[in-house]
Design an enzyme around this catalytic site. Sequence first.
Site, PDB file in Angstrom:
ATOM      1  N   CYS A 250      13.018  12.373   6.292  1.00  0.00           N
ATOM      2  CA  CYS A 250      13.113  11.948   7.688  1.00  0.00           C
ATOM      3  C   CYS A 250      14.481  12.329   8.260  1.00  0.00           C
ATOM      4  O   CYS A 250      14.636  12.522   9.451  1.00  0.00           O
ATOM      5  CB  CYS A 250      12.898  10.452   7.796  1.00  0.00           C
ATOM      6  SG  CYS A 250      13.911   9.522   6.655  1.00  0.00           S
TER       7      CYS A 250
ATOM      8  N   GLU B 277      10.052   2.477  10.620  1.00  0.00           N
ATOM      9  CA  GLU B 277      11.037   3.537  10.348  1.00  0.00           C
ATOM     10  C   GLU B 277      10.284   4.850  10.414  1.00  0.00           C
ATOM     11  O   GLU B 277       9.475   5.147   9.541  1.00  0.00           O
ATOM     12  CB  GLU B 277      11.662   3.348   8.952  1.00  0.00           C
ATOM     13  CG  GLU B 277      12.381   2.037   8.765  1.00  0.00           C
ATOM     14  CD  GLU B 277      13.596   1.893   9.653  1.00  0.00           C
ATOM     15  OE1 GLU B 277      14.177   2.910  10.076  1.00  0.00           O
ATOM     16  OE2 GLU B 277      13.966   0.742   9.949  1.00  0.00           O
TER      17      GLU B 277
ATOM     18  N   GLU C  34       8.860  17.163  15.065  1.00  0.00           N
ATOM     19  CA  GLU C  34       9.139  17.079  13.630  1.00  0.00           C
ATOM     20  C   GLU C  34       8.160  17.977  12.867  1.00  0.00           C
ATOM     21  O   GLU C  34       6.946  17.782  12.942  1.00  0.00           O
ATOM     22  CB  GLU C  34       8.992  15.629  13.155  1.00  0.00           C
ATOM     23  CG  GLU C  34       9.463  15.445  11.731  1.00  0.00           C
ATOM     24  CD  GLU C  34       9.305  14.020  11.211  1.00  0.00           C
ATOM     25  OE1 GLU C  34       8.238  13.430  11.415  1.00  0.00           O
ATOM     26  OE2 GLU C  34      10.255  13.508  10.592  1.00  0.00           O
TER      27      GLU C  34
ATOM     28  N   LYS D 168       0.846  -1.200   0.000  1.00  0.00           N
ATOM     29  CA  LYS D 168       0.000   0.000   0.000  1.00  0.00           C
ATOM     30  C   LYS D 168       0.881   1.250   0.000  1.00  0.00           C
ATOM     31  O   LYS D 168       1.477   1.611   1.009  1.00  0.00           O
ATOM     32  CB  LYS D 168      -0.899   0.057   1.240  1.00  0.00           C
ATOM     33  CG  LYS D 168      -1.924   1.173   1.094  1.00  0.00           C
ATOM     34  CD  LYS D 168      -2.379   1.790   2.393  1.00  0.00           C
ATOM     35  CE  LYS D 168      -1.682   3.038   2.799  1.00  0.00           C
ATOM     36  NZ  LYS D 168      -1.768   4.187   1.895  1.00  0.00           N
TER      37      LYS D 168
HETATM   38  P1  NAD Z   1       2.222   8.939   7.456  1.00  0.00           P
HETATM   39  O1  NAD Z   1       2.553   8.248   8.724  1.00  0.00           O
HETATM   40  O2  NAD Z   1       1.116   9.916   7.457  1.00  0.00           O
HETATM   41  O3  NAD Z   1       1.848   7.869   6.315  1.00  0.00           O
HETATM   42  C1  NAD Z   1       2.718   6.827   5.929  1.00  0.00           C
HETATM   43  C2  NAD Z   1       1.895   5.705   5.294  1.00  0.00           C
HETATM   44  O4  NAD Z   1       1.026   5.151   6.281  1.00  0.00           O
HETATM   45  C3  NAD Z   1       0.996   6.149   4.148  1.00  0.00           C
HETATM   46  O5  NAD Z   1       0.928   5.130   3.173  1.00  0.00           O
HETATM   47  C4  NAD Z   1      -0.355   6.313   4.838  1.00  0.00           C
HETATM   48  O6  NAD Z   1      -1.461   6.191   3.954  1.00  0.00           O
HETATM   49  C5  NAD Z   1      -0.316   5.176   5.831  1.00  0.00           C
HETATM   50  N1  NAD Z   1      -1.180   5.359   6.999  1.00  0.00           N
HETATM   51  C6  NAD Z   1      -1.628   6.513   7.541  1.00  0.00           C
HETATM   52  N2  NAD Z   1      -2.377   6.265   8.633  1.00  0.00           N
HETATM   53  C7  NAD Z   1      -2.402   4.913   8.787  1.00  0.00           C
HETATM   54  C8  NAD Z   1      -3.004   4.047   9.735  1.00  0.00           C
HETATM   55  N3  NAD Z   1      -3.736   4.515  10.741  1.00  0.00           N
HETATM   56  N4  NAD Z   1      -2.792   2.711   9.595  1.00  0.00           N
HETATM   57  C9  NAD Z   1      -2.035   2.218   8.591  1.00  0.00           C
HETATM   58  N5  NAD Z   1      -1.451   3.007   7.645  1.00  0.00           N
HETATM   59  C10 NAD Z   1      -1.623   4.333   7.751  1.00  0.00           C
HETATM   60  O7  NAD Z   1       3.591   9.594   6.928  1.00  0.00           O
HETATM   61  P2  NAD Z   1       3.852  10.484   5.627  1.00  0.00           P
HETATM   62  O8  NAD Z   1       3.263  11.838   5.818  1.00  0.00           O
HETATM   63  O9  NAD Z   1       3.485   9.732   4.395  1.00  0.00           O
HETATM   64  O10 NAD Z   1       5.459  10.574   5.661  1.00  0.00           O
HETATM   65  C11 NAD Z   1       6.142  11.456   6.473  1.00  0.00           C
HETATM   66  C12 NAD Z   1       6.664  10.783   7.715  1.00  0.00           C
HETATM   67  O11 NAD Z   1       7.451   9.648   7.356  1.00  0.00           O
HETATM   68  C13 NAD Z   1       7.606  11.666   8.520  1.00  0.00           C
HETATM   69  O12 NAD Z   1       7.325  11.517   9.883  1.00  0.00           O
HETATM   70  C14 NAD Z   1       8.985  11.120   8.183  1.00  0.00           C
HETATM   71  O13 NAD Z   1       9.978  11.371   9.142  1.00  0.00           O
HETATM   72  C15 NAD Z   1       8.689   9.675   8.037  1.00  0.00           C
HETATM   73  N6  NAD Z   1       9.721   9.004   7.242  1.00  0.00           N
HETATM   74  C16 NAD Z   1      10.589   8.179   7.900  1.00  0.00           C
HETATM   75  C17 NAD Z   1      11.615   7.555   7.187  1.00  0.00           C
HETATM   76  C18 NAD Z   1      12.576   6.630   7.874  1.00  0.00           C
HETATM   77  O14 NAD Z   1      13.171   5.802   7.195  1.00  0.00           O
HETATM   78  N7  NAD Z   1      12.760   6.723   9.178  1.00  0.00           N
HETATM   79  C19 NAD Z   1      11.738   7.780   5.807  1.00  0.00           C
HETATM   80  C20 NAD Z   1      10.821   8.630   5.180  1.00  0.00           C
HETATM   81  C21 NAD Z   1       9.802   9.230   5.912  1.00  0.00           C
END
Ligand code: NAD
Length: 497
Positions: free
Chosen positions: A284, A250, A385, A175
Amino acid sequence: MAEKYYNFINGEWCEASTGETFENRNPANWDEVIGVFPKSSKEDVDKAVRAAREAYEEWRLVPAPKRGMIIKKVGDLLTERKEEIARLMTREMGKVLAETRGDVQEGIDTAYYAVSEARRLFGHTAPSELPNKMNISFRMPIGVAGIITPWNFPMAIPTWKIFPALVSGNTVVFKPASDTPATATKLVEILLEAGLPPKVINLVHGTGNQVGIPIVEHPDVDLISFTGSSAVGRIINSKAGKDLKRVSLELGGKNGQIVMPDARLDLALDGVLWGAFGTTGQRCTATSRLILHKDIHDKFVDMLAERVSQLRLGDGLKPDTDVGPVINEGAREKIHSYVEIGKKEGATLLIGGEPATDGELARGWFYKPTIFVDVKPGMRIEQEEIFGPVLSVIKVNDFDEAIKVINDTEYGLSSSIYTQDVNLAFRAMRDINAGITYINGPTIGAEAHMPFGGTKHTGNGHREGGWEVYDFYTETKVVYVDFSGRLQRAQIDVDYD
Ligand code: NAD
């Protein structure tokens, strides 16, 4: 007419069972619709998991080097289509073309690394404590992997997860983020073109609640690999924990760059500009805290403000753009609300601090690169963040204070120090509590063949990338072979006298 995209479930491109769709728009120009995508539900997830489960029984028996050769072809196809995918990705999520090319390249690097791992996947042999007996361990696949990814690295992050999952012999339900479904679809098309048996990969588009949660809660999904925010990571961990699923998380970061008085200031300046404003601060590993020694603080802040004022905002497809838009309206609102919080907390706004709306920028989600000075440890803009082009500058008296400040957050992803003093560099390597530390480099720039991840609330101890991620996608099986021709009892029939 906007292009229509589909799910890929049980070997077929198909619409969502709901019949509903969602649009994906260009964040640099919201009049441009990139595509229309299926808004899926639990029913689609159930079908996808059933197909992946069925495919697993054959896929697990394909020799790993053969699985690896499919991923080799994927790497070749990604190389051929790098430019086309990079352009689509820039239109889809806004970062500049040099960076989207880098994102595809990371997928290519991950593919070729996976090919080499396919011929390794080493187990161990160890001597037995009993005669005429051998002890061996093997790496076994686990089953169906549920893979949930964010939008900021739409190609690299899915490949970090999907390639090792497949090479290890698992099947996948994927997904992607609903802000970047087109790039994800390209990856699945390429996997199929490279010869992956169709039911081995299943793509389900949609929201976190309607698709992500059903994947996490499905009893036939054996492991979950998630990259995204810490808030969502917590929800996923607690739901998956009920079923004792293996989970790799992550999550977020609040990464700092330290600059000591002996540093090459020109290098440190280039580093922080790239670290804080590359990908419009939406990595991130982005540098969101700059920790300056008092002796160079004022001079460095002046140098920084001058360079930041020259950054050009615009459409990432244009060659002279330095900084693209942020991903969507909600992100811009969140960033601006943190700027208001920073002002109320008593930090001084040095530059930026508002949406950019001049000329062509008016029809996109642009935000001016922003710097706060006089930021004190513990302020919310220093702790939380923001995930946008906002940098907080903190003045410190000495190295020990710098280390204390850089460590004083709930996150532990990336970190950096600029110094020419070899003793300070080694102390920083030892004392900074983070998964990654750069010496004389910015907080961003991970390479695909090295483990990637963070300490504290950045995750739950797993690593992506390199050799370590293969531990996550495999289970250890230990085999004892007794060829003594009699019953030998471990611990009992040993004679150490
Ligand atoms: P997000 O947590 O909003 O969403 C990530 C994914 O999870 C998306 O596919 C989203 O549709 C899904 N999702 C959202 N709510 C969910 C739920 N309740 N249950 C299951 N899936 C759900 O994050 P984002 O806005 O897409 O990305 C930004 C975040 O990602 C930042 O916090 C960033 O630091 C982090 N990030 C971390 C890394 C790492 O490797 N540590 C790398 C890139 C981004």
